[in-house]
Scaffold this active site. Structure first.
Site, PDB file in Angstrom:
ATOM      1  CD  GLU A 209      -3.156  -1.619   2.091  1.00  0.00           C
ATOM      2  OE1 GLU A 209      -3.163  -0.545   2.889  1.00  0.00           O
ATOM      3  OE2 GLU A 209      -4.195  -2.408   1.501  1.00  0.00           O
ATOM      4  CD  GLU A 296      -4.406  -5.311   3.543  1.00  0.00           C
ATOM      5  OE1 GLU A 296      -2.851  -6.008   3.226  1.00  0.00           O
ATOM      6  OE2 GLU A 296      -5.015  -4.279   4.010  1.00  0.00           O
TER       7      GLU A 296
END
Length: 514
Positions: A209, A296
């Site tokens: 991320e 995820e």
């Protein structure tokens, strides 16, 4: 991504970051309430029955049928072909499984008994090992590196024993830009890839991320540095690269992908926050040729807590299955929040029953026991060379039916085939059609190759293809079998074949000769 930090200063940081993330729909799952210590740290117990519907007794759950689930023992080393993750022979596969929480805080779930249950009972085929970098106790912020490294190594070892694929995840989060700790990342990935180079089940996720203004150019600069470090030890390993805005900007990666093979691009979602607009962005990126891996996701909101949205989560699963996109669910812990698989009152690290599962855990159990990747949806460009033609199709029906979502059919003495328009869309003034093909040997003897020949009503361009060699010659499109699907026993069918074409024509009706 549940952030565990040890001072009240981080409460203020957390509040600001969560507020900003929700404004931009950033996937900040993990900026949940900080805590100096994880709640109810689990302890190892004797292995018990797998999760089942509980009526007061802990009956053992039947092991699911392995079916077409890809595992290291059956699929071997993975590769990226076109937009699709494929096995060592080039056949599309889908990985479905779970991600650990931060290894520094919830190490107990990394154990051989539980990893065996993940494969045998949960029907998972991949586990993601989340190694945080800048959080308290992370690799770059005071964590015991020897202990953390051994946890990653042990996790891969236990996954190997359980016949699971393992994702080694360099879990950058609060440090935002991967370039902040690029030196440490290069050192870590050089060491771990050398130690694991003999494994056929390891995937490297080099950057979780990117956020807080990190650009795609920043990520590319980091990837250009780290990927060669891994390639020096493991030339063919699959590598996952994060995308900006908490792994949501896959459109930026699609517009300017890395010049590297066996690379996939991460998209993350949390179903209560991220809805159809992000799903459409993912689908468009795949159609544009980007291999996407949802490394995820959760079924709650983007904070990692709050509302559970099973309807949105189910829509995400349907889209991922249709596109053949692999995915891992966050997270293996009993922390008191929504994005966990186990209740906070459960102190086990293996032998779970249905009563131990959170709402997300129960949902995921059902998903992993449902049908995964749809044969029609796997959008790969499988490698292979054409073999000698053993037969060809004839007499297609009217193409208008196919354009409307119907099917074209063809038949010879040896083969029946069907071509169906599975999807269609417009972009930049062009019409795109995704065709799915099946070829059946209806004869009494085995064949070693096949082809399908379709006349066209005008000029087209092949944008993508999978599990066939596709060519266009004037007004005829030809699909030839490839090395691994040309041989068909009597009555056997070759599936997961297709192509995407764009232009002003679609396959038309009329006899086809071979």
């Amino acid at each position: 991504m549940n952030l565990l930090m040890g001072s009240r200063f981080w409460d203020v940081v957390r509040a600001a970051l969560v507020a900003a993330a929700l404004v931009v729909a950033g996937c900040l799952a993990g900026f949940a309430q900080p805590a100096a210590e994880p709640a109810a740290q689990p302890e190892t117990v004797v292995q018990q029955a797998a999760p089942v519907e509980s009526d007061g007794a802990e009956d053992e759950a039947p092991s699911p049928t392995a079916g077409g689930v890809a595992t290291p023992s059956s699929a071997g080393a993975l590769q990226v072909v076109g937009t699709q993750l494929c096995d060592q022979a080039g056949n599309p596969v889908q990985l479905r499984g779970v991600s650990t929480h931060g290894l520094a805080w919830y190490p107990g779930y990394v154990n051989p008994a539980f990893f065996t249950e993940l494969r045998r009972d949960w029907n998972a085929n991949v586990v993601r090992l989340a190694l945080y970098t800048a959080e308290n106790g992370g690799w770059c912020e005071g964590g015991g590196r020897d202990e953390l490294y051994n946890l990653v190594r042990d996790g891969v070892s236990f996954a190997t024993e359980a016949d699971l694929y393992a994702i080694v995840d360099w879990h950058v989060l609060s440090d935002a830009n991967p370039l902040a700790h690029a030196d440490e990342a290069a050192e870590f990935f050089g060491r771990i890839s050398a130690d694991l180079s003999a494994n056929n089940n390891v995937i490297y996720e080099i950057r979780n991320e990117p956020n807080n203004g990190t650009t795609w150019e920043d990520v590319k600069a980091y990837a250009v540095r780290i990927i060669p470090v891994i390639r020096a030890n493991d030339p063919d390993a699959v590598i996952i690269v994060g995308t900006p805005t908490w792994c949501q900007d896959v459109d930026q990666a699609a517009a300017a992908p890395l010049d590297a093979g066996n690379v996939m691009y991460a998209l993350h979602f949390y179903a209560a926050t991220h809805q159809a607009d992000l799903r459409d962005r993912m689908a468009a990126a795949v159609r544009a040729g980007l291999p996407v891996f949802v490394s995820e996701f959760g079924i709650c909101d983007a904070s990692g807590n709050g509302t559970i949205d099973c309807a949105s989560a189910d829509a995400w699963v349907a889209t991922m299955n249709d596109l053949g996109v692999s995915h891992t669910c966050w997270n293996l812990s009993n922390k008191d929040e929504a994005s966990v698989l186990f209740k906070s009152t459960c102190g086990k690290t293996s032998g779970f029953t249905a009563d131990d599962l959170s709402e997300e855990g129960t949902w995921l159990w059902d998903v992993l026991h449902s049908e995964g990747e749809s044969g029609a949806g796997a959008m790969s460009a499988a490698a292979g060379t054409a073999s000698a033609t053993a037969g060809s199709a004839a007499s297609a029906n009217d193409s208008s039916a196919a354009a409307a979502g119907g099917a074209l059919h063809g038949s010879t003495d040896t083969f029946d085939w069907t071509a169906t328009v599975a999807d269609r869309w417009e972009a930049d003034g062009q019409k795109f059609f995704r065709y799915v093909i099946t070829v059946t040997n209806k004869g009494d003897s085995a064949v070693t190759s096949w082809n399908v020949r379709l006349p066209l009503s005008g000029t087209v361009t092949i944008s993508d293809s999978w599990n066939a060699t596709v060519s266009v010659d004037g007004t005829e499109l030809t699909l030839d079998s490839v090395s691994y699907n040309g041989t068909l026993a009597p009555q056997a069918t070759a599936q997961n074949i297709g192509f995407i074409l764009s232009g002003n024509a679609i396959p038309s009706s009329g006899p086809i000769t071979g």
